[in-house]
Design a protein around this motif. Structure first.
Motif, PDB file in Angstrom:
ATOM      1  N   ILE A   1       9.582  -6.641  59.921  1.00 41.15           N
ATOM      2  CA  ILE A   1       9.014  -6.854  58.586  1.00 41.15           C
ATOM      3  C   ILE A   1       8.135  -5.662  58.221  1.00 41.15           C
ATOM      4  O   ILE A   1       8.196  -5.147  57.103  1.00 41.15           O
ATOM      5  CB  ILE A   1       8.187  -8.154  58.556  1.00 41.15           C
ATOM      6  CG1 ILE A   1       9.107  -9.358  58.775  1.00 41.15           C
ATOM      7  CG2 ILE A   1       7.430  -8.290  57.244  1.00 41.15           C
ATOM      8  CD1 ILE A   1       8.358 -10.619  59.198  1.00 41.15           C
TER       9      ILE A   1
ATOM     10  N   MET B   1       1.034 -10.745  59.889  1.00 42.17           N
ATOM     11  CA  MET B   1       0.647 -11.914  59.091  1.00 42.17           C
ATOM     12  C   MET B   1       1.834 -12.855  58.873  1.00 42.17           C
ATOM     13  O   MET B   1       1.719 -14.073  59.014  1.00 42.17           O
ATOM     14  CB  MET B   1       0.113 -11.456  57.737  1.00 42.17           C
ATOM     15  CG  MET B   1      -0.212 -12.597  56.791  1.00 42.17           C
ATOM     16  SD  MET B   1      -0.407 -12.016  55.087  1.00 42.17           S
ATOM     17  CE  MET B   1      -2.151 -11.837  54.996  1.00 42.17           C
TER      18      MET B   1
ATOM     19  N   VAL C   1       9.828  -7.978  50.436  1.00 47.58           N
ATOM     20  CA  VAL C   1       9.216  -8.009  51.772  1.00 47.58           C
ATOM     21  C   VAL C   1       8.945  -9.463  52.162  1.00 47.58           C
ATOM     22  O   VAL C   1       9.229  -9.891  53.280  1.00 47.58           O
ATOM     23  CB  VAL C   1       7.913  -7.174  51.802  1.00 47.58           C
ATOM     24  CG1 VAL C   1       7.183  -7.365  53.125  1.00 47.58           C
ATOM     25  CG2 VAL C   1       8.219  -5.693  51.571  1.00 47.58           C
TER      26      VAL C   1
ATOM     27  N   ASN D   1      12.265 -11.232  52.991  1.00 48.61           N
ATOM     28  CA  ASN D   1      12.746 -10.784  54.305  1.00 48.61           C
ATOM     29  C   ASN D   1      11.936 -11.430  55.419  1.00 48.61           C
ATOM     30  O   ASN D   1      12.480 -11.852  56.441  1.00 48.61           O
ATOM     31  CB  ASN D   1      12.619  -9.255  54.443  1.00 48.61           C
ATOM     32  CG  ASN D   1      13.756  -8.533  53.766  1.00 48.61           C
ATOM     33  OD1 ASN D   1      14.873  -9.032  53.724  1.00 48.61           O
ATOM     34  ND2 ASN D   1      13.489  -7.363  53.238  1.00 48.61           N
ATOM     35  N   ALA D   2      10.642 -11.447  55.201  1.00 51.31           N
ATOM     36  CA  ALA D   2       9.759 -12.046  56.207  1.00 51.31           C
ATOM     37  C   ALA D   2      10.085 -13.521  56.379  1.00 51.31           C
ATOM     38  O   ALA D   2      10.150 -14.038  57.502  1.00 51.31           O
ATOM     39  CB  ALA D   2       8.296 -11.859  55.789  1.00 51.31           C
TER      40      ALA D   2
ATOM     41  N   THR E   1      12.918 -14.196  58.663  1.00 50.65           N
ATOM     42  CA  THR E   1      12.677 -14.074  60.105  1.00 50.65           C
ATOM     43  C   THR E   1      12.064 -15.344  60.679  1.00 50.65           C
ATOM     44  O   THR E   1      12.070 -15.536  61.886  1.00 50.65           O
ATOM     45  CB  THR E   1      11.741 -12.900  60.447  1.00 50.65           C
ATOM     46  OG1 THR E   1      10.420 -13.209  60.008  1.00 50.65           O
ATOM     47  CG2 THR E   1      12.214 -11.594  59.818  1.00 50.65           C
ATOM     48  N   GLN E   2      11.517 -16.197  59.828  1.00 55.42           N
ATOM     49  CA  GLN E   2      10.885 -17.426  60.333  1.00 55.42           C
ATOM     50  C   GLN E   2      11.924 -18.468  60.734  1.00 55.42           C
ATOM     51  O   GLN E   2      11.592 -19.445  61.387  1.00 55.42           O
ATOM     52  CB  GLN E   2       9.997 -18.065  59.262  1.00 55.42           C
ATOM     53  CG  GLN E   2       9.025 -17.120  58.604  1.00 55.42           C
ATOM     54  CD  GLN E   2       7.929 -16.703  59.529  1.00 55.42           C
ATOM     55  OE1 GLN E   2       7.179 -17.525  60.011  1.00 55.42           O
ATOM     56  NE2 GLN E   2       7.852 -15.438  59.814  1.00 55.42           N
TER      57      GLN E   2
ATOM     58  N   GLU F   1      14.240 -18.700  62.786  1.00 55.56           N
ATOM     59  CA  GLU F   1      14.479 -19.031  64.187  1.00 55.56           C
ATOM     60  C   GLU F   1      13.412 -19.966  64.743  1.00 55.56           C
ATOM     61  O   GLU F   1      13.601 -20.549  65.803  1.00 55.56           O
ATOM     62  CB  GLU F   1      14.589 -17.766  65.052  1.00 55.56           C
ATOM     63  CG  GLU F   1      13.256 -17.089  65.302  1.00 55.56           C
ATOM     64  CD  GLU F   1      13.345 -15.932  66.298  1.00 55.56           C
ATOM     65  OE1 GLU F   1      14.325 -15.832  67.031  1.00 55.56           O
ATOM     66  OE2 GLU F   1      12.391 -15.135  66.316  1.00 55.56           O
ATOM     67  N   THR F   2      12.288 -20.089  64.037  1.00 54.33           N
ATOM     68  CA  THR F   2      11.221 -20.956  64.543  1.00 54.33           C
ATOM     69  C   THR F   2      11.347 -22.386  64.023  1.00 54.33           C
ATOM     70  O   THR F   2      10.488 -23.220  64.293  1.00 54.33           O
ATOM     71  CB  THR F   2       9.830 -20.432  64.140  1.00 54.33           C
ATOM     72  OG1 THR F   2       9.658 -20.593  62.723  1.00 54.33           O
ATOM     73  CG2 THR F   2       9.659 -18.964  64.487  1.00 54.33           C
ATOM     74  N   LEU F   3      12.408 -22.655  63.255  1.00 48.46           N
ATOM     75  CA  LEU F   3      12.552 -23.986  62.669  1.00 48.46           C
ATOM     76  C   LEU F   3      13.442 -24.835  63.567  1.00 48.46           C
ATOM     77  O   LEU F   3      14.506 -24.386  63.984  1.00 48.46           O
ATOM     78  CB  LEU F   3      13.163 -23.863  61.268  1.00 48.46           C
ATOM     79  CG  LEU F   3      12.428 -22.876  60.339  1.00 48.46           C
ATOM     80  CD1 LEU F   3      13.196 -22.704  59.038  1.00 48.46           C
ATOM     81  CD2 LEU F   3      11.007 -23.346  60.065  1.00 48.46           C
ATOM     82  N   ARG F   4      13.004 -26.026  63.873  1.00 50.84           N
ATOM     83  CA  ARG F   4      13.786 -26.900  64.755  1.00 50.84           C
ATOM     84  C   ARG F   4      14.908 -27.565  63.979  1.00 50.84           C
ATOM     85  O   ARG F   4      14.711 -28.021  62.857  1.00 50.84           O
ATOM     86  CB  ARG F   4      12.880 -27.965  65.383  1.00 50.84           C
ATOM     87  CG  ARG F   4      11.983 -27.376  66.459  1.00 50.84           C
ATOM     88  CD  ARG F   4      11.219 -28.463  67.163  1.00 50.84           C
ATOM     89  NE  ARG F   4      10.300 -29.116  66.252  1.00 50.84           N
ATOM     90  CZ  ARG F   4       9.287 -29.873  66.646  1.00 50.84           C
ATOM     91  NH1 ARG F   4       9.076 -30.076  67.920  1.00 50.84           N
ATOM     92  NH2 ARG F   4       8.497 -30.431  65.771  1.00 50.84           N
TER      93      ARG F   4
ATOM     94  N   ARG G   1       2.372 -17.695  54.324  1.00 44.40           N
ATOM     95  CA  ARG G   1       2.055 -16.520  55.141  1.00 44.40           C
ATOM     96  C   ARG G   1       2.943 -15.353  54.723  1.00 44.40           C
ATOM     97  O   ARG G   1       2.479 -14.220  54.576  1.00 44.40           O
ATOM     98  CB  ARG G   1       2.372 -16.934  56.585  1.00 44.40           C
ATOM     99  CG  ARG G   1       1.524 -16.395  57.632  1.00 44.40           C
ATOM    100  CD  ARG G   1       1.655 -17.221  58.905  1.00 44.40           C
ATOM    101  NE  ARG G   1       2.994 -17.241  59.462  1.00 44.40           N
ATOM    102  CZ  ARG G   1       3.342 -17.971  60.527  1.00 44.40           C
ATOM    103  NH1 ARG G   1       2.437 -18.727  61.129  1.00 44.40           N
ATOM    104  NH2 ARG G   1       4.556 -17.947  60.977  1.00 44.40           N
ATOM    105  N   CYS G   2       4.218 -15.631  54.516  1.00 38.88           N
ATOM    106  CA  CYS G   2       5.169 -14.575  54.164  1.00 38.88           C
ATOM    107  C   CYS G   2       4.926 -14.072  52.747  1.00 38.88           C
ATOM    108  O   CYS G   2       5.044 -12.879  52.485  1.00 38.88           O
ATOM    109  CB  CYS G   2       6.600 -15.078  54.307  1.00 38.88           C
ATOM    110  SG  CYS G   2       7.014 -15.395  56.022  1.00 38.88           S
TER     111      CYS G   2
ATOM    112  N   ALA H   1       2.035 -11.884  52.953  1.00 38.71           N
ATOM    113  CA  ALA H   1       2.376 -10.639  53.651  1.00 38.71           C
ATOM    114  C   ALA H   1       3.073  -9.669  52.703  1.00 38.71           C
ATOM    115  O   ALA H   1       2.819  -8.466  52.741  1.00 38.71           O
ATOM    116  CB  ALA H   1       3.263 -10.936  54.861  1.00 38.71           C
ATOM    117  N   GLY H   2       3.947 -10.192  51.839  1.00 36.53           N
ATOM    118  CA  GLY H   2       4.611  -9.324  50.864  1.00 36.53           C
ATOM    119  C   GLY H   2       3.596  -8.654  49.960  1.00 36.53           C
ATOM    120  O   GLY H   2       3.671  -7.449  49.696  1.00 36.53           O
TER     121      GLY H   2
END
Lengths: 443, 447
Positions: A235, A303, B235, B238-239, B242-243, B245-248, B296-297, B300-301
């Motif tokens: 990122i 973050m 951004v 995209n961020a 990436t999250q 994979e953390t989702l069940r 959070r994402c 972050a952007g």
């Protein structure tokens, strides 16, 4: 008293008499490449040659550096001629060390030979008594700003403060008694026309060592329990790229990260990812502004995944300015050697060199001898013309030293008097120290 | 007195007799799609049809909603039969409005017709001693939670409290006199093989209305003077990816959205970029966690670009809980209509991934929300077309009317039994307090 022209002819002849031996110095170093602050063998070879040539010297300066001195016996300024000891690391270079990947893919091996050639040429030609002042012969470590983690460790151990050779030479006082300086870098026919190229400017730089810290977890069984530091880095890199449109063309910003550790095991969520990058720009303000944007992007990466990022910013090199008066003198000598049609005037170059730091304290020149083929820093960068890459390059510098220090060092004194240093040594050190930052972000 | 089976047979016959009329209602609505809270023509049509059936009703509930009653012969609980008025927006749909892109790509046009169908069948029982309690006939607006900016503006103007139809009707008290509720949604052969599918649950969600605020500048001559809000959004998205994979898997989280404004002109650095997003998950805890990651994402952007981001989180839907006893009545009636082998019953944990504000209603009263498989194509896609209008309108109308009879016949014994054995998950006031607490606004300045 012989004319300056006669002195220059004598120096050229003296260099030619040692020609084969000097080229062998270069090819020997080529076979034993050593990255910065690890140039033990190269340093020993340089010391051996100083001894053979009867040139007094100090060694161990900034770990592996050397400083020889030729005295004219007459009072005057000190002109330094520099050569760089270190190699790059380019794994598939034909002359790469198979264990360390070190390789002279930037032609520094020729620089030590040229520096020694200038020394032995001036000495054996017997011209020194006709000059005023002194000639310092410097073998400087670590121009390539690489192996940042290794050097940062040396810094933490107190063995270094700055991560480049010339900034360390400045800090340690090895340039305190030097008034003007020069060195010649090799270049490739792919980049430059003709045989000698000079002038122009170079980007300045800060270096960064970055750690993204997440949380390891089974990447298949429990990815929801992990925090992916590699994703944070991805990122951050995307975000860095998203800034590019904000860079002004004239600032020639260059940002080019590498990931030196991207995870440990594919089945474990990466928790500790290491990145190194440079932030380069034409002016100090330009690269410091870009550096702030990079920091923002790095923080955003951490973050977004809920991780942490440790950012170490290390002072790098300052932008290079060539001294125009010294260049004029050098240019005339270079033209005499290779012909006017083989001279190229340079503009701005976007690479960086710690000769830029020296250029903020004293008049310097940093010309190029176009003796190689291939891409600089590439596996195909090969010096082909050692006559040009060592002997002609050395002659042009030696002749320039003669011009500077002849006639009671008239030219050297004039250039020194006209030069307005952008920084004092104290200001330089304080600027460099202000660029140093260690920060940890969790947001 | 007639038996329940006789009442049901009479009801079916009445609906059957009005088949063409009912299917015509559905097709008329199909040809005039209107998105949520803008269903003016659809509401007018429903009102006309209720008049035609002689059913008194209120209009303008939650802007466009309608509620009529058929009252039984004796007092008792009120069962609501619901149909949703609104369309989606799917511009490529063959029945899309060429100007608005509105299209019935989710089959709601059949729902209004089936609700009217149930009315047709039950109207004959008005005042009848066989039926205790009341039937509320409700045409509800805005089930699809779209046009977020439009609804946010209505909210800001005080014209809407909660921003979806059933939510707002609950808030306004339109369900205060309703004890049980049902509706039937259409489904596609690409999703269900059976003619009727019952049970299962749906995701809850929150709705995101996000504005990235940058600084405009000439994109060619002075990009360094701008702050690019579109890059901030890129951004962020995209961020967000990436999250994932953390989702069940079990949590059935869905993170998705659209950019409703991605810049004003190509030669200016985008300074105002709008994102409408959705955070879905199987329960409140899962949604809160995924929403935290979304925020959070988004931040972050903004941080990466030195931009600002205004994040409005709007209370969305709650997970659907089908009332099992009510479902059993519906199931028997559906089996009578299409045969046992054409029914599918999903376990209560089977999550369809989507969301409905019928879920909200299911938190405060017993409801059922079965599906009738009458379409082909992909739900919410350009190819979602109702093929079998008998199965889309007539059969579900019959099944619901028959279920109402089951519930309210015999002094509403079965409705009373359902109510006695079902404890609401929350009261109306708890529901409103929960939804209020989920409405947040945050301005984050990245620097």
């Amino acid at each position: 008293m012989p004319s300056t022209e006669a002195l220059k002819v004598a120096v050229q002849e003296a260099i030619d008499r040692r020609g084969q031996e000097l080229i062998e110095v270069a090819t020997t170093i080529l076979q034993h490449p050593e990255p910065g602050f690890r140039e033990q063998k190269t340093s020993q070879l340089t010391a051996r040659k100083f001894r053979e040539f009867g040139i007094p010297f100090q060694d161990g300066i900034a770990l592996t550096g050397l400083k020889g001195m030729l005295e004219t016996g007459n009072a005057g300024p000190t002109v330094a001629v520099m050569g760089e000891l270190d190699s790059l690391k380019v794994l598939d270079h034909p002359h790469a060390d198979p264990t360390t990947a070190a390789a002279h893919a930037c032609g520094h091996h020729c620089q030590i030979a040229m520096m020694l050639a200038v020394g032995i040429g001036l000495k054996e030609a017997g011209v020194l008594p006709d000059l005023a002042g002194r000639v310092a012969l410097l073998a400087v470590p670590a121009e390539e700003y690489i192996e940042i983690a290794y050097r940062d460790q040396l810094r933490r151990e107190g063995k270094l403060e700055f991560l480049g050779g010339k900034p360390e030479f400045i800090r340690l006082g090895a340039l305190d008694d030097v008034d003007l300086a020069m060195m010649t870098h090799t270049s490739s026919t792919q980049t430059e026309h003709g045989k000698i190229a000079y002038g122009g400017t170079n980007n300045g730089i800060v270096a960064k060592h970055i750690r993204f810290l997440g949380k390891a977890a089974h990447a298949g069984g429990a990815p929801h329990q992990g925090i992916n530091a590699l994703n944070a880095a991805m990122i951050a890199m995307s975000a860095i790229h998203a800034q590019r449109e904000t860079y002004r063309d004239e600032d020639t910003i260059r940002i080019h990260p590498i990931i030196t550790q991207g995870g440990i095991a594919v089945s474990s969520v990466p928790a500790d990812v290491h990145m190194e990058t440079f932030v380069r720009g034409k002016t100090i303000e330009a690269f410091l502004t870009a550096n702030q944007q990079v920091d923002r992007a790095l923080r955003a990466g951490a973050m977004a995944v809920g991780g942490r990022v440790q950012v170490t910013t290390l002072p790098g090199y300052l932008p290079l300015q060539n001294n125009p008066s010294m260049l004029d003198i050098y240019g005339a000598n270079a033209a005499a050697l290779v012909g006017e049609s083989n001279i190229t005037q340079l503009g701005h170059r976007t690479g960086s060199t710690d000769m830029g730091d020296v250029s903020h304290l004293m008049p310097v020149i940093h010309p190029y001898a176009v003796a190689a083929t291939g891409t600089g820093h590439g596996s195909d960068y090969l010096v082909q013309d050692y006559e040009l890459g060592v002997l002609t390059a050395a002659k042009a510098m030696a002749m320039t030293v003669v011009d500077l220090l002849a006639n009671g060092a008239h030219h050297a004194r004039t250039i020194k008097a006209d030069y307005q240093a952008p920084l004092t040594k104290a200001q330089y050190l304080s600027l460099m120290r202000s660029m140093f930052e260690e920060a940890s972000y969790t947001e | 007195m007639a038996t329940i089976e006789e009442l049901k047979a009479q009801t079916q016959a009445l609906i059957e007799a009005r088949s063409a009329w009912l299917i015509d209602v559905a097709k008329t609505i199909l040809a005039h799609p209107e998105p949520g809270f803008q269903e003016v023509n659809t509401a007018r049509l429903v009102s006309e049809k209720l008049h035609e059936l002689g059913i008194a009703h209120d209009t303008g509930l939650a802007l466009t909603g309608i509620k009529g009653y058929i009252r039984g012969g004796t007092p008792g609980p009120t069962v609501a039969v619901l149909g949703e008025l609104d369309s989606l927006r799917v511009p490529g749909h063959p029945h899309a409005d060429p100007h608005t892109g509105a299209a019935h790509a989710c089959g709601h046009h059949c729902q209004v017709a089936m609700m009217l169908g149930a009315a047709v069948g039950l109207k004959a029982l008005e005042g009848h001693a066989a039926l205790a309690g009341n039937v509320a006939l409700m045409a509800v607006p805005a089930e699809e939670f779209i046009d977020v900016q439009y609804r946010w503006n209505l909210h800001q103007e005080g014209k809407l409290g909660l921003m979806a139809g059933k939510q707002e009707l609950i808030r306004l008290g339109a369900f205060d006199d309703v004890d049980l509720a049902m509706m039937v949604h259409t489904s596609s052969s690409s999703a269900e093989a059976a003619k009727f599918a019952l049970g299962g649950t749906s995701n809850g969600h929150v709705v995101k209305f996000v504005q990235f605020i940058g600084k405009s500048a000439h994109a060619g001559s002075a990009p360094h003077q701008g702050v690019n809000a579109l890059q901030a959004a890129m951004v962020a998205l995209n961020a967000l990816n990436t999250q994932r994979e953390t989702l069940r898997n079990d949590d059935t989280v869905r993170l998705h959205g659209i950019l409703t404004s991605g810049g004003a002109s190509v030669n200016a650095i985008p300074a105002d970029v709008r994102y409408e997003g959705r955070v879905r998950g199987r329960n409140a805890e899962v949604i809160a966690d995924a929403n935290m990651k979304m925020d959070r994402c988004l931040r972050a952007g903004a941080l990466a670009m030195g931009a600002k981001v205004n994040i409005v989180t709007i209370p969305g839907y709650l997970p659907m809980v089908n009332n099992q006893p009510m479902m059993e009545f519906f199931k028997r009636n559906a089996a009578q209509l299409v045969g046992e082998s054409n029914l599918a019953t999903h376990p209560p944990t089977r999550n369809r991934g989507g969301s409905t504000d019928m879920g909200d209603l299911s938190q405060i009263m017993p409801v059922i929300h079965p599906y009738t498989t009458a379409a082909t194509g992909t739900g919410h896609g350009a190819d979602y077309i109702i093929q079998d209008y008998v199965q889309a309108v007539i059969n579900p109308a019959k099944a619901m009317a028959m279920t109402v009879i089951d519930l309210l016949a015999g002094d509403a014994a079965k409705a009373r039994e359902v109510l006695a054995t079902s404890t609401p998950i929350m009261s109306k006031s708890q529901y409103l307090a929960l939804q209020d607490s989920r409405l947040t606004e945050e301005l984050y300045e990245g620097q």
